[in-house]
Design a protein around this motif. Structure first.
Motif, PDB file in Angstrom:
ATOM      1  N   UNK A 409     -13.489  14.983 -49.297  1.00  0.00           N
ATOM      2  CA  UNK A 409     -13.983  14.888 -47.921  1.00  0.00           C
ATOM      3  C   UNK A 409     -15.017  13.775 -47.836  1.00  0.00           C
ATOM      4  N   UNK A 410     -14.827  12.877 -46.865  1.00  0.00           N
ATOM      5  CA  UNK A 410     -15.708  11.710 -46.716  1.00  0.00           C
ATOM      6  C   UNK A 410     -16.174  11.563 -45.289  1.00  0.00           C
ATOM      7  N   UNK A 411     -17.315  10.960 -45.143  1.00  0.00           N
ATOM      8  CA  UNK A 411     -17.770  10.565 -43.827  1.00  0.00           C
ATOM      9  C   UNK A 411     -16.896   9.413 -43.360  1.00  0.00           C
ATOM     10  N   UNK A 412     -16.407   9.500 -42.146  1.00  0.00           N
ATOM     11  CA  UNK A 412     -15.532   8.426 -41.640  1.00  0.00           C
ATOM     12  C   UNK A 412     -16.396   7.265 -41.154  1.00  0.00           C
ATOM     13  N   UNK A 413     -15.991   6.066 -41.548  1.00  0.00           N
ATOM     14  CA  UNK A 413     -16.735   4.877 -41.154  1.00  0.00           C
ATOM     15  C   UNK A 413     -16.637   4.678 -39.649  1.00  0.00           C
ATOM     16  N   UNK A 414     -17.715   4.258 -39.035  1.00  0.00           N
ATOM     17  CA  UNK A 414     -17.735   4.050 -37.601  1.00  0.00           C
ATOM     18  C   UNK A 414     -16.797   2.932 -37.223  1.00  0.00           C
ATOM     19  N   UNK A 415     -16.094   3.109 -36.106  1.00  0.00           N
ATOM     20  CA  UNK A 415     -15.127   2.095 -35.658  1.00  0.00           C
ATOM     21  C   UNK A 415     -15.861   0.823 -35.278  1.00  0.00           C
TER      22      UNK A 415
END
Length: 415
Positions: A409-415
């Motif tokens: 589980x990872x933090x999703x990079x901001x678009x």
């Protein structure tokens, strides 16, 4: 975990990009070559993967069926390159589990499957771990397509998004999870080996104590010291929610142990009047089974009141220790003896008349009680281990799943 956390801070501190499955690699569909074409199947060397090959396996390097090159060239089936990830997308079990596996060799697929060869910056085993971790989420897209069969629509499967961290992070995750899984497998094997060793030890003591008595212990045919009463009737349709306690022969195989003080089933007093009576201390022994190993299994009735039994069972009435006799019917010596009298092929039968001929060692009742006391303690140890083993294994699997979810589980990079 510290190593993975450090790599994430170093290589992707702002987060990880999430990508749809459609972009993680090259996808392949499946097909089934015509069974009528013998040149598609005879002497085949190409593994042909079907859902039955996927059951309980994480690596598919061999299959039940193999096809020829002609089958690949002449049908809709394509050859999938090595190091792919295979997924079952149509099956009756898609309401419970999403079968996925790593395929290290070139192979072809059944029409109910898909496979993907990941692109260079995605490790195949990392992708496998992600799909297994997110399996229940993907199964939300499964829909019934007829009867009990469910199917996952390709568009929804391909749109499902997974995190794709740098390869170095993937490698560390794969190493950690593989090591954890290997350790878990070793521990499970050790636990199962310990249980098997305890069972063999118990069987040895049981056979030694009962079936290998001293030279002064008499052996008497069962019919000389016991009365055998053959049961009849009692279909399961006679069962009621309450009434007279009833021991059905089929339940002796599946429900009862060496002895019982409660019954699984009941019948009405009217039905009970027509059935064989089982008094406290009597044994009920089965006369028929689908295999020689199970036939003549016995349970000692130690309840406080009379019970009844029906067809395919015999009641043994005696003045011995009931559990001593029940234990004897579990020995290797008895297994050899009953084979001499067993008849039938699809259904094996050992009649009450034949049982009456089998000689049983009969020490004094006081000695029988001593033997039963020892075997009860040994049996309790084995049963406790057998009960705790599944819980121990389940606990280790939950622990593995916890760590797997954490590292995947990872933090999703901001678009």
């Amino acid at each position: 975990m510290n190593r993975i956390d450090k790599l994430i801070q170093e290589l992707c501190p702002e987060g990880v990009r999430y990508e749809p499955l459609s972009s993680v690699g090259e996808w392949f569909g499946g097909g089934t070559p015509s069974k009528a074409r013998t040149d598609y199947w005879e002497n085949g060397t190409i593994p042909w993967i079907s859902p039955k090959d996927m059951s309980g396996r994480s690596v598919i390097d061999s299959t039940v069926d193999y096809i020829t090159e002609a089958a690949v060239l002449g049908s809709a089936t394509k050859l999938v390159p090595a190091n792919s990830i295979a997924i079952v997308v149509r099956s009756s079990i898609l309401d419970r589990i999403l079968p996925t596996a790593f395929v290290p060799v070139p192979a072809a697929l059944n029409q109910d499957m898909k496979a993907v060869v990941p692109r260079d910056d995605i490790l195949p085993v990392y992708l496998l771990h992600q799909l297994r971790s997110r399996g229940q989420e993907i199964l939300r897209f499964a829909r019934k397509t007829g009867g009990s069969v469910s199917s996952i629509e390709s568009a929804k499967l391909f749109a499902f998004r997974l995190p794709v961290p740098p390869v170095a992070v993937q490698q560390e995750i794969v190493s950690l999870l593989d090591a954890f899984a290997s350790l878990e497998s070793e521990l499970e094997s050790e636990l199962e080996s310990e249980l098997e060793a305890r069972r063999k030890q118990y069987a040895h003591y049981r056979d030694t104590l009962i079936a290998s008595p001293g030279s002064d212990t008499p052996k008497l045919p069962l019919g000389e010291f016991a009365t055998l009463v053959r049961g009849n009737g009692m279909p399961k349709t006679d069962f009621t929610d309450s009434g007279v306690r009833a021991i059905h022969y089929g339940q002796i195989y599946t429900y009862y142990g060496t002895s019982a003080t409660e019954t699984m089933s009941f019948v009405s007093p009217e039905s009970a009047a027509k059935l064989a009576k089982v008094e406290p201390g009597d044994l009920v022994i089965t006369n028929t089974s689908e295999n020689i190993e199970d036939v003549s299994k016995a349970v000692a009735w130690l309840g406080q009141e009379q019970a009844v039994t029906g067809g395919h069972a015999t009641v043994i009435k005696h003045q011995q220790n009931p559990k001593y006799l029940a234990y004897y019917f579990q020995t290797a010596e008895f297994a050899v003896a009953k084979r001499k009298y067993a008849s039938g092929t699809k259904v094996i039968d050992v009649s009450a008349k034949s049982l009456a001929k089998i000689a049983i060692p009969l020490p004094p009742v006081s000695e029988q009680e001593r033997i039963v006391s020892i075997l009860d303690r040994l049996s309790s140890l084995v049963n406790d281990l057998g009960t705790n083993l599944p819980a121990e294994i389940a606990g280790r699997r939950k622990q593995y799943e916890y760590y797997r979810e954490r590292v995947l589980t990872f933090k999703e990079i901001a678009a």
